[in-house]
Design a protein around this motif. Structure first.
Motif, mmCIF file in Angstrom:
data_model
loop_
_atom_site.group_PDB
_atom_site.id
_atom_site.type_symbol
_atom_site.label_atom_id
_atom_site.label_comp_id
_atom_site.label_asym_id
_atom_site.label_seq_id
_atom_site.Cartn_x
_atom_site.Cartn_y
_atom_site.Cartn_z
ATOM 1 N N ILE A 147 0.870 -1.179 0.000
ATOM 2 C CA ILE A 147 0.000 0.000 0.000
ATOM 3 C C ILE A 147 0.905 1.226 0.000
ATOM 4 N N VAL A 148 0.543 2.235 -0.775
ATOM 5 C CA VAL A 148 1.296 3.500 -0.701
ATOM 6 C C VAL A 148 0.364 4.615 -0.232
ATOM 7 N N ALA A 149 0.903 5.483 0.628
ATOM 8 C CA ALA A 149 0.109 6.604 1.161
ATOM 9 C C ALA A 149 0.830 7.917 0.841
ATOM 10 N N PRO A 150 0.589 8.430 -0.378
ATOM 11 C CA PRO A 150 1.215 9.698 -0.769
ATOM 12 C C PRO A 150 0.434 10.877 -0.189
ATOM 13 N N PRO A 151 0.986 12.097 -0.299
ATOM 14 C CA PRO A 151 0.219 13.279 0.114
ATOM 15 C C PRO A 151 -1.044 13.425 -0.752
ATOM 16 N N PHE A 152 -2.020 14.190 -0.251
ATOM 17 C CA PHE A 152 -3.293 14.373 -0.968
ATOM 18 C C PHE A 152 -3.091 14.812 -2.418
ATOM 19 N N THR A 153 -2.148 15.729 -2.633
ATOM 20 C CA THR A 153 -1.971 16.310 -3.968
ATOM 21 C C THR A 153 -1.515 15.281 -5.005
ATOM 22 N N HIS A 154 -1.017 14.126 -4.532
ATOM 23 C CA HIS A 154 -0.467 13.124 -5.445
ATOM 24 C C HIS A 154 -1.444 11.982 -5.738
ATOM 25 N N ILE A 155 -2.583 11.993 -5.034
ATOM 26 C CA ILE A 155 -3.468 10.820 -5.078
ATOM 27 C C ILE A 155 -3.855 10.415 -6.511
ATOM 28 N N LEU A 156 -4.273 11.385 -7.321
ATOM 29 C CA LEU A 156 -4.746 11.021 -8.665
ATOM 30 C C LEU A 156 -3.605 10.517 -9.545
ATOM 31 N N SER A 157 -2.472 11.217 -9.522
ATOM 32 C CA SER A 157 -1.354 10.796 -10.385
ATOM 33 C C SER A 157 -0.775 9.463 -9.940
#
Ligand code: PEP
Length: 249
Positions: free
Chosen positions: A39-49
């Protein structure tokens, strides 16, 4: 069946392009992994990409937080519904950095967990004691209270969607790790607390360890019977280290 999980909490690190590069490497290098869910948990701004890059792979997408209200005039917040709509399947809730720096109480965390569940998102609920509590031998009562105040108030039918991450605060980002004996002892205790409330369903709960987990110590920690994987901070920002940790099962 309990699932082995290795989740990467990127925290407030990477630009969008750096995050996309990182996840592309993780996708590439994880192709032969079969006995562990990444599972990866990126910052909100990266979710779509990032979500776009993991399409077609088995890698799960997590947020690092979600709002404690459903919608409306809450400037700066991101709701569970918005996250689910953007493809998020998991949400880290109650990380010690949120509890400490943003004063998130059990009451707030319960609201977040309920909203995540209502939107089909599995919470990765973080618990753990600080150094003072460990030194005073209070770690068992601390994690029990954290579980009782939040997880015991979740609808029984939703319990199976919850993942627990035990993260001793004194081990997060410090380079200090719990010994495998310390990890097993408290993970078994946590499972017992859950078993008493939810019965046999708790046998299937994934309980992850977090706190300076790296390729050199993951195998030993993951070999413990009640440790079902890890929530990884620093080492999840390097694809080789993250994959090496996942290969420790
Ligand atoms: C975390 O923040 O969840 C964590 C475990 O961090 P680190 O691995 O860097 O200690």
């Amino acid at each position: 069946m309990r699932m082995n999980i290795v989740a990467g909490n990127w925290k407030m690190n990477t630009t969008v392009s750096e995050g996309v590069k990182l996840v592309s490497e993780i996708v590439e290098k994880s192709k032969d992994l079969s006995n562990v869910k990444l599972i990866v948990a990126p910052p909100f701004t990266h979710i779509l990409s990032v979500g776009e890059k993991i399409k077609g792979s088995e890698i799960g997408l997590s947020s690092q937080n979600c709002a404690d209200e459903a919608q409306g005039a809450y400037t700066g917040e991101v709701s569970a519904k918005m996250l689910a709509d953007a493809g998020v399947e998991y949400a880290i809730i109650g990380h010690s950095e949120r509890r400490e720096y943003y004063k998130e109480s059990s009451e707030v965390l319960l609201k977040k967990i309920k909203l995540a569940l209502a939107n089909g998102i599995s919470p990765i609920f973080c618990i753990g004691e600080n150094l003072d509590e460990r030194e005073k031998n209070r770690h068992f009562e601390v994690v029990k209270k954290q579980i009782e105040e939040v997880i015991f108030n979740v609808d029984e039918n939703d319990f199976e969607k919850i993942i627990i991450a035990y993260e001793p605060v004194w081990a997060i980002g410090t380079g200090k790790t719990a010994t495998s004996e310390q990890a097993q002892e408290i993970h078994a205790y946590i499972r017992n607390v859950l078993l008493e409330k939810f019965g046999k369903k708790a046998e299937n709960t994934s309980i992850l360890y977090g706190g300076s987990c790296k390729p050199s110590n993951a195998k030993e920690i993951f070999s413990q019977s009640d440790v079902d994987g890890g929530l990884i901070g620093g080492a999840s920002l390097n694809a080789d280290d993250f994959i090496a940790i996942a290969k420790s099962f």
